[in-house]
Scaffold this motif. Structure first.
Motif, PDB file in Angstrom:
ATOM      1  N   LEU A  59       1.035  -1.207   0.044  1.00  0.00           N
ATOM      2  CA  LEU A  59       0.022   0.118   0.225  1.00  0.00           C
ATOM      3  C   LEU A  59       0.844   1.333  -0.052  1.00  0.00           C
ATOM      4  N   LYS A  60       2.111   1.245   0.621  1.00  0.00           N
ATOM      5  CA  LYS A  60       3.157   2.258   0.781  1.00  0.00           C
ATOM      6  C   LYS A  60       4.384   1.797   0.790  1.00  0.00           C
ATOM      7  N   THR A  61       5.315   2.438   0.245  1.00  0.00           N
ATOM      8  CA  THR A  61       6.772   2.203   0.469  1.00  0.00           C
ATOM      9  C   THR A  61       7.250   3.500   0.755  1.00  0.00           C
ATOM     10  N   ARG A  62       8.461   3.348   1.551  1.00  0.00           N
ATOM     11  CA  ARG A  62       9.535   4.169   2.171  1.00  0.00           C
ATOM     12  C   ARG A  62      10.743   3.657   2.297  1.00  0.00           C
ATOM     13  N   THR A  63      11.860   4.515   2.053  1.00  0.00           N
ATOM     14  CA  THR A  63      13.204   4.045   2.129  1.00  0.00           C
ATOM     15  C   THR A  63      13.841   5.056   3.135  1.00  0.00           C
ATOM     16  N   LEU A  64      14.685   4.521   4.216  1.00  0.00           N
ATOM     17  CA  LEU A  64      15.227   5.273   5.122  1.00  0.00           C
ATOM     18  C   LEU A  64      16.497   4.528   5.674  1.00  0.00           C
ATOM     19  N   PRO A  65      17.330   5.638   6.436  1.00  0.00           N
ATOM     20  CA  PRO A  65      18.469   4.738   7.179  1.00  0.00           C
ATOM     21  C   PRO A  65      17.965   3.916   8.213  1.00  0.00           C
ATOM     22  N   TYR A  66      18.568   3.017   8.444  1.00  0.00           N
ATOM     23  CA  TYR A  66      18.239   1.849   9.570  1.00  0.00           C
ATOM     24  C   TYR A  66      18.664   2.472  10.842  1.00  0.00           C
ATOM     25  N   HIS A  67      18.091   2.838  11.722  1.00  0.00           N
ATOM     26  CA  HIS A  67      18.228   3.450  13.129  1.00  0.00           C
ATOM     27  C   HIS A  67      18.544   2.473  14.150  1.00  0.00           C
ATOM     28  N   ILE A  68      19.448   2.642  14.821  1.00  0.00           N
ATOM     29  CA  ILE A  68      19.648   1.918  16.253  1.00  0.00           C
ATOM     30  C   ILE A  68      19.946   3.072  17.519  1.00  0.00           C
ATOM     31  N   VAL A  69      18.806   2.764  18.323  1.00  0.00           N
ATOM     32  CA  VAL A  69      18.461   3.775  19.491  1.00  0.00           C
ATOM     33  C   VAL A  69      18.499   5.110  19.112  1.00  0.00           C
ATOM     34  N   GLY A  70      17.887   5.345  17.849  1.00  0.00           N
ATOM     35  CA  GLY A  70      17.461   6.583  17.504  1.00  0.00           C
ATOM     36  C   GLY A  70      18.816   7.190  16.483  1.00  0.00           C
ATOM     37  N   LEU A  71      19.578   6.545  16.191  1.00  0.00           N
ATOM     38  CA  LEU A  71      20.711   6.937  15.455  1.00  0.00           C
ATOM     39  C   LEU A  71      21.006   6.143  14.294  1.00  0.00           C
ATOM     40  N   PRO A  72      20.850   7.133  13.138  1.00  0.00           N
ATOM     41  CA  PRO A  72      20.828   6.453  11.741  1.00  0.00           C
ATOM     42  C   PRO A  72      22.232   5.651  11.585  1.00  0.00           C
ATOM     43  N   THR A  73      22.181   4.770  10.763  1.00  0.00           N
ATOM     44  CA  THR A  73      23.400   3.862  10.361  1.00  0.00           C
ATOM     45  C   THR A  73      23.590   3.754   8.869  1.00  0.00           C
ATOM     46  N   PRO A  74      24.672   3.609   8.158  1.00  0.00           N
ATOM     47  CA  PRO A  74      24.838   3.452   6.773  1.00  0.00           C
ATOM     48  C   PRO A  74      23.764   2.484   6.098  1.00  0.00           C
ATOM     49  N   VAL A  75      23.292   1.653   6.826  1.00  0.00           N
ATOM     50  CA  VAL A  75      22.384   0.339   6.138  1.00  0.00           C
ATOM     51  C   VAL A  75      20.932   1.311   5.878  1.00  0.00           C
ATOM     52  N   THR A  76      20.654   0.791   4.707  1.00  0.00           N
ATOM     53  CA  THR A  76      19.406   1.203   4.274  1.00  0.00           C
ATOM     54  C   THR A  76      18.144   0.282   4.493  1.00  0.00           C
ATOM     55  N   ALA A  77      17.028   0.856   5.304  1.00  0.00           N
ATOM     56  CA  ALA A  77      15.946   0.032   5.193  1.00  0.00           C
ATOM     57  C   ALA A  77      14.788   0.428   4.112  1.00  0.00           C
ATOM     58  N   ILE A  78      13.990  -0.629   3.881  1.00  0.00           N
ATOM     59  CA  ILE A  78      12.882  -0.449   3.109  1.00  0.00           C
ATOM     60  C   ILE A  78      11.718  -0.760   3.905  1.00  0.00           C
ATOM     61  N   GLN A  79      10.709   0.003   4.283  1.00  0.00           N
ATOM     62  CA  GLN A  79       9.620  -0.169   5.120  1.00  0.00           C
ATOM     63  C   GLN A  79       8.281  -0.285   4.082  1.00  0.00           C
ATOM     64  N   LEU A  80       7.203  -1.252   4.106  1.00  0.00           N
ATOM     65  CA  LEU A  80       6.220  -1.466   3.367  1.00  0.00           C
ATOM     66  C   LEU A  80       4.899  -1.436   4.405  1.00  0.00           C
ATOM     67  N   LEU A  81       3.963  -0.691   3.888  1.00  0.00           N
ATOM     68  CA  LEU A  81       2.850  -0.677   4.635  1.00  0.00           C
ATOM     69  C   LEU A  81       1.826  -1.890   3.525  1.00  0.00           C
ATOM     70  N   TYR A  82       1.392  -2.641   4.161  1.00  0.00           N
ATOM     71  CA  TYR A  82       0.627  -3.813   3.291  1.00  0.00           C
ATOM     72  C   TYR A  82      -0.528  -4.296   3.951  1.00  0.00           C
ATOM     73  N   ARG A  83      -1.478  -5.056   3.184  1.00  0.00           N
ATOM     74  CA  ARG A  83      -2.712  -5.439   3.528  1.00  0.00           C
ATOM     75  C   ARG A  83      -2.705  -6.854   4.394  1.00  0.00           C
ATOM     76  N   THR A  84      -3.027  -7.254   5.281  1.00  0.00           N
ATOM     77  CA  THR A  84      -3.082  -8.402   5.923  1.00  0.00           C
ATOM     78  C   THR A  84      -4.498  -8.796   6.686  1.00  0.00           C
ATOM     79  N   THR A  85      -4.425  -9.718   7.553  1.00  0.00           N
ATOM     80  CA  THR A  85      -5.768  -9.724   8.361  1.00  0.00           C
ATOM     81  C   THR A  85      -5.435 -10.129   9.849  1.00  0.00           C
ATOM     82  N   ASP A  86      -6.465  -9.465  10.539  1.00  0.00           N
ATOM     83  CA  ASP A  86      -6.330  -9.561  12.006  1.00  0.00           C
ATOM     84  C   ASP A  86      -6.777 -10.784  12.490  1.00  0.00           C
ATOM     85  N   ALA A  87      -6.698 -10.837  14.120  1.00  0.00           N
ATOM     86  CA  ALA A  87      -7.162 -11.894  14.782  1.00  0.00           C
ATOM     87  C   ALA A  87      -8.701 -12.310  14.423  1.00  0.00           C
ATOM     88  N   GLN A  88      -9.318 -11.289  14.207  1.00  0.00           N
ATOM     89  CA  GLN A  88     -10.661 -11.613  14.010  1.00  0.00           C
ATOM     90  C   GLN A  88     -11.025 -11.628  12.624  1.00  0.00           C
TER      91      GLN A  88
END
Length: 444
Positions: A59-88
């Motif tokens: 549903l959505k995509t974004r790319t950002l630095p991979y953070h550890i305890v709030g600090l950015p690292t050189p590693v790139t992370a890709i985050q996806l918002l996606y459709r799924t199914t809940d417990a009900q």
């Protein structure tokens, strides 16, 4: 290579455990979220109904630095918002994080299920990766160290928010669908470098083991396309029959705080109201932990029992039919048998973490998870068509200690599955376990 992997993962898991409940209980509650509550990325705001999309749709995509305890690292992370199914069984939107292979290899990936165990959505792995800070988020921050051995060997890493955006703690089936649809989304996204030929291994400990096992169990029916690309699942410290776990930790020194977390998680996940069954004290604890994490619960309520939480007429948890129904829906003993190889590990030295109980028909465990339940599940898989199951029980190790022993062997086991080596088996040699028959309601 295998020795180096074992060393790396042993170091990683030891460091990660420094932020798990017993260690982190001494950390002051100074960490606060930065932008998590207002991050629009987590909201599906499209015009088409969410139900109109197939599970796993990005549903959505974004790319950002991979953070550890709030600090950015050189590693790139890709985050996806996606459709799924809940417990009900309702359509839901969830987030997963992908770290691409450092070698550009698209053929193999590890889905790592975190043990962040929280009732606060802001403690999820994706929030930590995005740079938000919370006390409960210390766990997924520390777990970032698990990436090291995987990345050094060219794996792609997928890290789903297994509890969903409502933080549906301990809702096993939802953990499973969130994990499976995360894999679907990762493969369908053009940003991740993965494709229809990418194979996956499932990896998780404790809360992450719940997600791992439910994903493996549900894959053949819920996501056969994902099941076809799974090489296997490896897990440790597993919850099988929640009703047994609650009786096992009842009155324990450290892990009794899981009782109110389970009450809240069950209420939220399955849309039931358990507050009318609670005593004044139980309601007070409920309110204290309604947005709490495992760090807020473990070690904070020594000696807590269900009876202290409940009104006198509900001293037996089985006298609450809605609760019985919910814990039975979370019983892996009633779930399908995975069709892919599995490695299962379990500690049995719970006395080291202050759980001295040995209830009839339940027995001992690692402090929070019941060893007899895990043995029974492994034997059940062997008896129902999956002969590629290995089981290791660490009788002298507790929940935290068993993680250190399991983790290095887990990655060696996964490497062998990706290499196409025959999966080993302990079927025929696993000691007898508990009865996993669903609970029955009793009159209050």
């Amino acid at each position: 290579m295998r020795k180096n992997t074992s060393r790396l993962l042993a170091v990683a898991v030891t460091a990660a455990l420094a932020a798990t409940p017993l260690a982190a209980s001494a950390v002051p509650a100074a960490a606060t979220t930065s932008s998590a509550a207002t991050d629009s990325f987590y909201t599906y705001d499209g015009s088409a109904p969410l139900a109109s999309f197939e599970p796993g749709t990005v549903l959505k995509t974004r790319t950002l630095p991979y953070h550890i305890v709030g600090l950015p690292t050189p590693v790139t992370a890709i985050q996806l918002l996606y459709r799924t199914t809940d417990a009900q069984g309702r359509p839901a939107a969830n987030v997963t994080t992908v770290v691409r292979s450092l070698t550009g290899d698209s053929s193999k990936a590890v889905s790592y299920q975190s043990f962040y165990d929280s009732l606060d959505p802001q403690d999820s792995p994706s929030r930590a990766v995005a740079g938000d800070l919370s006390l409960g988020g210390l766990i997924p921050n520390a777990e970032s160290l698990f990436l090291i051995p995987a990345l050094t060997q060219g794996y792609n890493i997928v890290i789903p928010d297994t509890e969903g955006q409502s933080a549906d703690f301990a809702a096993g089936p939802e953990y499973g669908t969130n994990t499976l649809d995360s894999i679907r989304a990762a493969v369908r996204s053009g940003a991740t470098g993965m494709n229809a030929d990418t194979r996956f291994g499932l990896l998780g400990y404790s809360g992450g083991a719940i997600a791992t096992n439910w994903a493996a169990a549900l894959a053949p029916s819920y996501a056969p396309d994902v099941n076809a690309r799974l090489v296997g699942f490896t897990e440790g410290g597993l919850m099988v029959a929640p009703a047994h776990n609650l009786k096992y930790v009842d009155g324990s020194l450290a892990w009794s705080g899981v009782i109110p977390m389970a009450v809240i998680g069950v209420s939220r996940s399955f849309g039931i109201d358990l507050k009318p069954y609670l005593s004044d004290y139980g309601l007070s604890v409920y309110r204290q932990l309604e947005q709490g994490s495992i760090i807020d619960a473990v070690g904070h309520y020594p000696g807590l029992t269900w009876k202290k939480m409940a009104k006198p007429q509900y001293a037996d948890p089985n006298s609450v039919p809605a609760f019985v129904d919910a814990v039975n829906r979370n019983n892996l003993g009633s779930a399908p048998t995975p069709t892919v190889p599995g490695q299962i590990a379990q500690g049995n030295g719970g006395v080291l973490e202050g759980t001295f109980a040995n209830p009839a028909g339940i027995g001992t465990g690692d402090g929070v998870m019941v060893a007899g339940d895990v043995r029974a599940l492994a034997r059940q898989y062997c008896a129902t068509g999956n002969g590629r199951i290995t089981y290791q029980q660490y009788d002298l190790l507790s929940h935290l200690g068993a993680a250190v022993a399991w983790a290095p062997s887990a990655f060696v086991w996964l490497n062998d599955r990706f290499a196409g080596r025959p999966a080993p088996t302990d079927c025929g040699h696993i000691p007898a376990g508990n009865d996993l028959t669903p609970e029955r309601p009793t009159a209050s």
